[in-house]
Design an enzyme around this catalytic site. Structure first.
Site, PDB file in Angstrom:
ATOM      1  N   ARG A 171       0.819  -1.206   0.000  1.00 60.06           N
ATOM      2  CA  ARG A 171       0.000   0.000   0.000  1.00 60.06           C
ATOM      3  C   ARG A 171       0.857   1.262   0.000  1.00 60.06           C
ATOM      4  O   ARG A 171       0.363   2.347  -0.294  1.00 60.06           O
ATOM      5  CB  ARG A 171      -0.913   0.013   1.231  1.00 60.06           C
ATOM      6  CG  ARG A 171      -1.847  -1.176   1.318  1.00 60.06           C
ATOM      7  CD  ARG A 171      -2.561  -1.271   2.659  1.00 60.06           C
ATOM      8  NE  ARG A 171      -3.406  -0.130   2.937  1.00 60.06           N
ATOM      9  CZ  ARG A 171      -3.159   0.749   3.904  1.00 60.06           C
ATOM     10  NH1 ARG A 171      -2.099   0.627   4.667  1.00 60.06           N
ATOM     11  NH2 ARG A 171      -3.986   1.752   4.117  1.00 60.06           N
ATOM     12  N   ARG A 175       9.108   6.550  -4.090  1.00 52.64           N
ATOM     13  CA  ARG A 175       9.147   7.618  -5.088  1.00 52.64           C
ATOM     14  C   ARG A 175      10.585   8.075  -5.346  1.00 52.64           C
ATOM     15  O   ARG A 175      11.394   8.140  -4.418  1.00 52.64           O
ATOM     16  CB  ARG A 175       8.308   8.811  -4.635  1.00 52.64           C
ATOM     17  CG  ARG A 175       6.840   8.465  -4.384  1.00 52.64           C
ATOM     18  CD  ARG A 175       6.007   9.725  -4.276  1.00 52.64           C
ATOM     19  NE  ARG A 175       4.610   9.403  -3.993  1.00 52.64           N
ATOM     20  CZ  ARG A 175       3.980   9.706  -2.863  1.00 52.64           C
ATOM     21  NH1 ARG A 175       4.621  10.342  -1.905  1.00 52.64           N
ATOM     22  NH2 ARG A 175       2.712   9.382  -2.694  1.00 52.64           N
ATOM     23  N   ARG A 246      -5.120  -5.953  16.795  1.00 60.60           N
ATOM     24  CA  ARG A 246      -4.276  -5.025  17.529  1.00 60.60           C
ATOM     25  C   ARG A 246      -5.154  -3.882  18.016  1.00 60.60           C
ATOM     26  O   ARG A 246      -6.106  -3.475  17.338  1.00 60.60           O
ATOM     27  CB  ARG A 246      -3.161  -4.467  16.637  1.00 60.60           C
ATOM     28  CG  ARG A 246      -2.221  -5.502  16.115  1.00 60.60           C
ATOM     29  CD  ARG A 246      -1.397  -6.159  17.192  1.00 60.60           C
ATOM     30  NE  ARG A 246      -0.333  -5.280  17.681  1.00 60.60           N
ATOM     31  CZ  ARG A 246       0.509  -5.619  18.653  1.00 60.60           C
ATOM     32  NH1 ARG A 246       0.374  -6.789  19.283  1.00 60.60           N
ATOM     33  NH2 ARG A 246       1.476  -4.791  19.041  1.00 60.60           N
ATOM     34  N   ARG A 276       4.218   6.258  17.235  1.00 61.36           N
ATOM     35  CA  ARG A 276       4.205   7.597  16.664  1.00 61.36           C
ATOM     36  C   ARG A 276       3.622   8.587  17.664  1.00 61.36           C
ATOM     37  O   ARG A 276       2.995   8.197  18.656  1.00 61.36           O
ATOM     38  CB  ARG A 276       3.398   7.641  15.367  1.00 61.36           C
ATOM     39  CG  ARG A 276       1.917   7.299  15.515  1.00 61.36           C
ATOM     40  CD  ARG A 276       1.229   7.307  14.144  1.00 61.36           C
ATOM     41  NE  ARG A 276      -0.188   6.949  14.247  1.00 61.36           N
ATOM     42  CZ  ARG A 276      -1.021   6.889  13.217  1.00 61.36           C
ATOM     43  NH1 ARG A 276      -0.591   7.160  12.000  1.00 61.36           N
ATOM     44  NH2 ARG A 276      -2.291   6.565  13.388  1.00 61.36           N
ATOM     45  N   GLU A 299       1.165   6.994  20.676  1.00 58.11           N
ATOM     46  CA  GLU A 299       0.401   5.783  20.379  1.00 58.11           C
ATOM     47  C   GLU A 299       1.229   4.540  20.699  1.00 58.11           C
ATOM     48  O   GLU A 299       2.377   4.421  20.257  1.00 58.11           O
ATOM     49  CB  GLU A 299      -0.010   5.742  18.912  1.00 58.11           C
ATOM     50  CG  GLU A 299      -1.064   6.753  18.535  1.00 58.11           C
ATOM     51  CD  GLU A 299      -1.577   6.558  17.116  1.00 58.11           C
ATOM     52  OE1 GLU A 299      -1.401   5.450  16.563  1.00 58.11           O
ATOM     53  OE2 GLU A 299      -2.133   7.518  16.560  1.00 58.11           O
ATOM     54  N   TYR A 347      -8.475  -4.943   6.849  1.00 54.17           N
ATOM     55  CA  TYR A 347      -8.056  -3.570   7.067  1.00 54.17           C
ATOM     56  C   TYR A 347      -8.544  -2.741   5.886  1.00 54.17           C
ATOM     57  O   TYR A 347      -8.161  -2.983   4.739  1.00 54.17           O
ATOM     58  CB  TYR A 347      -6.538  -3.459   7.189  1.00 54.17           C
ATOM     59  CG  TYR A 347      -6.096  -2.041   7.438  1.00 54.17           C
ATOM     60  CD1 TYR A 347      -6.149  -1.509   8.731  1.00 54.17           C
ATOM     61  CD2 TYR A 347      -5.691  -1.219   6.398  1.00 54.17           C
ATOM     62  CE1 TYR A 347      -5.780  -0.198   8.974  1.00 54.17           C
ATOM     63  CE2 TYR A 347      -5.323   0.095   6.631  1.00 54.17           C
ATOM     64  CZ  TYR A 347      -5.371   0.601   7.911  1.00 54.17           C
ATOM     65  OH  TYR A 347      -5.020   1.907   8.155  1.00 54.17           O
ATOM     66  N   ASP A 349      -9.384   1.297   4.390  1.00 54.51           N
ATOM     67  CA  ASP A 349      -9.392   2.742   4.513  1.00 54.51           C
ATOM     68  C   ASP A 349     -10.829   3.251   4.450  1.00 54.51           C
ATOM     69  O   ASP A 349     -11.736   2.547   3.984  1.00 54.51           O
ATOM     70  CB  ASP A 349      -8.567   3.382   3.397  1.00 54.51           C
ATOM     71  CG  ASP A 349      -7.070   3.195   3.604  1.00 54.51           C
ATOM     72  OD1 ASP A 349      -6.646   3.085   4.764  1.00 54.51           O
ATOM     73  OD2 ASP A 349      -6.334   3.148   2.600  1.00 54.51           O
TER      74      ASP A 349
END
Length: 383
Positions: A171, A175, A246, A276, A299, A347, A349
């Site tokens: 995912r 670049r 999780r 994070r 987190e 999972y 989005d």
């Protein structure tokens, strides 16, 4: 007809509105005191900052229908997710881009030079990556993998990357220019008044009743059909055991002014216990300068236990027997459909969740038009 929708997140809200708009009676139940599920946003009482209570959600999609749909129910402001990461005591830009490569290797390469460098690092002997680690080694090579992915992934999932599927990493982009936009989708933004306001507006339709602080198990009404967006194993009272999830713990702290100067800072080193830190006023850049204080969250990821909120389904490279059992049990049920992230144990989005719900609405309409009303157990194959 009378329908029950279990869960007041995006999946449930889209389905419920569509049914109520078609003249049916709809009851939406959710055991939380608010709509929105894990997308819930609210003003922090101390600072006034709009907070993503269950972790940050950035809206991005390539689906024009989904983009049109969400903007019917609220204003979306431009927002670009630019993630920073701390590795080995230095700050880098993510996702891995030309700046990251030059920063990490201490060089000043042009795009084609950087591409050639990564070609020498990447393991091209891995033809068809199966695990997260194989995907990372093939994509960026061992140095970048260890710096940015291995430790973070072990903290996030509590598993070795060799046990996680390659799809998790697929995912993320790689670049060879200085584009540090975390997402590549053409439509990106943040709701001006938060996600909860969006979902509340979706649910604001005649014929729709919401019951908050109400579990599905406590509902005694008779329904023609149930749309279940809760955990699939919970529907069966965990008869075969609990699927692995999780969950997240959040450590809130407040500082004067600004703390880290960006919305998301990943901590990639495994010896740092949190994954994070998010600084929430930066998720609303159009108003961030008006706040005298800032609110942040560290987190921590861990395995979900009995009373925890499930966040991320844990799908392993070699596993799935328990899920298969629940899928087969679900297919034997009548008058119930499972959908959404928890209902299909995937999972997803936000935009995919909404797209699948809109597609399900199309299938529901076709079912109403047929001589015999019949809906599938799953609108999308959970496998």
């Amino acid at each position: 007809m009378k329908f029950c929708v279990v869960g007041a997140g995006f999946s449930g809200a889209v389905i419920a509105r569509h049914l109520a708009g078609g003249g049916h009676r709809v009851v939406v139940v959710d055991e939380r005191p608010h709509v929105g599920g894990n997308c819930h946003t609210e003003r922090d009482a101390e600072t006034g900052v709009m907070v993503h209570r269950y972790g940050p959600h950035i809206f991005h999609t390539a689906d024009e229908r989904v983009w049109r749909y969400v903007r019917r129910f609220g204003t979306f402001r431009p927002y670009t997710n630019r993630v920073k990461a701390v590795s080995g005591g230095r700050v880098y830009s993510l996702p891995v881009n030309l700046l990251t490569i030059n920063q990490f290797f201490g060089v000043a390469l042009l795009p084609q030079e950087a591409r050639a460098l990564i070609e020498t690092k990447a393991d091209r002997s891995i033809a068809d990556p199966v695990s997260f680690e194989e995907q990372a080694l093939k994509m960026v090579g061992p140095e970048l993998y260890r710096a940015f992915f291995r430790g973070y992934t072990r903290k996030q999932w509590g598993l070795d990357p060799t046990d996680l599927p390659a799809s998790i990493l697929k995912r993320l982009p790689l670049r060879f220019d200085y584009d540090d936009n975390y997402f590549s989708h053409p439509y990106q933004g943040m709701p001006e008044d938060g996600y909860t306001a969006i979902i509340r507006n979706i649910l604001d339709v005649n014929g729709l009743e919401t019951r908050m602080n109400c579990s599905f198990e406590a509902v005694l009404d008779d329904f023609d059909h149930v749309f279940y967006t809760g955990p699939i194993d919970r529907y069966f009272n965990f008869r075969m055991g609990r699927l692995a999830y999780r969950t997240l713990d959040f450590e809130r702290f407040v500082e004067d002014g600004a703390y880290q100067g960006t919305a998301v800072m990943n901590y990639c080193d495994e010896d740092v216990p949190y994954t994070r830190i998010t600084e929430h006023k930066y998720f609303s850049p159009w108003e961030k300068d008006k706040f005298l204080k800032t609110v942040c969250f560290r987190e921590y990821s861990r395995s979900a236990e009995k009373n925890d909120i499930p966040y991320y389904p844990v799908r392993l490279v070699n596993g799935g027997a328990l899920l298969d059992d629940y899928i087969e049990m679900a297919r034997e049920q009548k008058k119930v459909s499972f959908l959404g992230r928890l209902g299909t144990y995937r999972y997803l989005d936000m935009d995919v969740t909404i797209k699948e719900a809109l597609d399900a609405c199309d299938m529901i309409d076709r079912a109403f038009q047929s001589s015999e009303f019949s809906l599938p157990t799953f609108f999308v194959d959970p496998r």
